[in-house]
Design an enzyme around this catalytic site. Sequence first.
Site, PDB file in Angstrom:
ATOM      1  CG  ASP A   1      81.191   9.491  -8.777  1.00  0.00           C
ATOM      2  OD1 ASP A   1      80.105   8.884  -8.688  1.00  0.00           O
ATOM      3  OD2 ASP A   1      82.109   9.374  -7.939  1.00  0.00           O
TER       4      ASP A   1
ATOM      5  CD  GLU B   1      76.297  10.658  -8.217  1.00  0.00           C
ATOM      6  OE1 GLU B   1      75.630   9.611  -8.255  1.00  0.00           O
ATOM      7  OE2 GLU B   1      77.518  10.684  -7.962  1.00  0.00           O
TER       8      GLU B   1
END
Length: 680
Positions: free
Chosen positions: A339, A375
Amino acid sequence: MSSATHHLSNGTPFPLGATVTDHGVNFSVVAEEAHQLYLCLFDQDGTERESLPFLNKRQGVWYMEVLGLTEGQHYGLRAKGEFNPAQQQMFNEHKLLIDPYAKLLSDKISWHQDQAAMTKEGQLHSVDSAYCVPKSVVRTVKSDLTRPARVKVEPASRAIYELHVKGFSQNLPIDDDLKGTYLGVISEAGIQHLQSLNITTIQLMPCFSFMTERHLQSLSLTNYWGYNPVSFFAPEPSYAKLDAITEFQHMVDGLKTAGFEVILDVVYNHTAESEINQSSVCFRGLDNARYYRHQDGQYLNYTGCGNCLDTYHWASIRLICDSMRYWVEVMGVDGFRFDLGVDLGRTDHDFSPNAPLLQAILQDPVLSQTCLVMEPWDIGPNGYQVGQFPNGFLECNDQYRDTMRRFWRGDNDLVAAFATRLMGSRDYFHKGHRSALTSVNYITYHDGYTLRDLVSYHQRHNLANMENNRDGHGDNISQNFGVEGDTDDQNIQARRLNQQLCFMATLLLSQGTPHILGGDELSHTQHGNNNAYCQDNEITWQQWQHLSSAERHARESLQSTISTLLALRKTYPILAEIHLEDDALYRHTHLDHIQWLNEQNLPMTEADWTQSERHYLSLVLTTADLSSHIWIVFYRADKAITVPLPTKGHPLETLYQTPGMSLAGKALECAYRGVFVGKY
């Protein structure tokens, strides 16, 4: 608190955390700037029995061995040092702290104002927080060589399915005590469904122990997604019946036995301690100035979550790599999705592909062999870094998402961009340097509309989040086909389903690694909520039973599309990664061929490529050995056209078609928008 009854010995600085020895338990904790660190021992009822000062400190690591302690001992930490928020010094002995390396916590953590290190006035908060902080638990968790081995997934065959443990299993037709749990995921019903899709890789949404944010708790909402970790080692207890560690391992084992690779969505960029005036339950109390990024007395909030971990500091680098190895070697996962990964690649402030954490992961003989999905952004300066991570990382490609949404919505001047995204986004993942498989292509992700909502809503509908519909993306590149939300109009229902099929077919026929949002194959709706992070209810839970005939038809169509096209990708790897002569990355291998054709089945001209309102595009992929010619057609208008076949007398076998496509003699009839795949 009674006087000390345990004998102490020097112990060792490594391994970090609590380690059972022949004579007791060795404790080792990084707290560079602390003046003194204390080990607090608790009984099972949460009563603090002893406070033992650590004996040794070496290079920022406090350590000692406590003789006579055993497995299952509950404990916490307290750190003594300077309290000076302006200098990011947040030491407060009154705040009980979780061991960053604790493998198990005594309970799920909830936010409480008494966890704060300072008062609203900025003074030292003197209320003891032990009553509202879960205890770390001494737990030995060893790797087991008898567990299922990693499933070997060929990169060109990889297809990722994003799964939320609770959302997937809460409504499954299984025993009530399995609903919403790790074990529910691997129930017979769960495994059968996953296997039916032909996916290879399960991407679990966060399973680190996490906490609901203060503002959500005040609204009686909860953090559902889990992107708010309090620990990088302890699994989330609310997904377990009894023992989160064992049951997480059993889930992974069950998925591997069923043939799946398992990767874990991890949040190493920030923690649930949030802003400096909120919780002090772990890192903040141990060494706030070292663990978190700051400048001029303020946090550098590159995550939007109140804090961000300083991944340029050695303690954080070691912590993250140790955590990753634990989840691979002990808990059994096969890889990670990171993330807000740009924060992991920042040095002092700026991003660099040579950042020490990224290089530490790539040089590690264990971690470098796992599936690593990044990401590639955060909200800090120069936070958008798609295509800039070093080889070894796959990257989520939002350029793919946006282009494909615009193309199928009917936006102009998109054919060239559509072709670029279809062929692996070589403007970002450059030829000769990185494989097209580096691009993780997706139409939908957990943050945003589901696939069904993408074709059913023009505006977000997030009132249930209690932020006056201000949260979530305002521009979703969506369309509703004339009615906002659910409708009984069968014509609109059919058009929406066809659009979903076009999206899914495009995704699975694109060069790169496809990512499917769990629930899209079920035509799941969140009723227009495009930021359902705080909705732990029927909005987000997958529905498996009590379906209408239209819902059953939609699911059967979507699941058939996914299963069929993923089987084709495995049979014809050229669909995932073509080897072309102008790509130096493949100069050592046999070369494939591609031809772009217009609706007359003539080679695309410059005028065709630049035609503003072009609705048709097709391509022929020819394998190096000339054994297969695969014709792929994309047509996005809703008026009928007839296209001659490119086969030159050879029979054409239909491999896949959406409802508006059909072969008629020597032509392809396109009744309305759709996708066709044939082989000759």
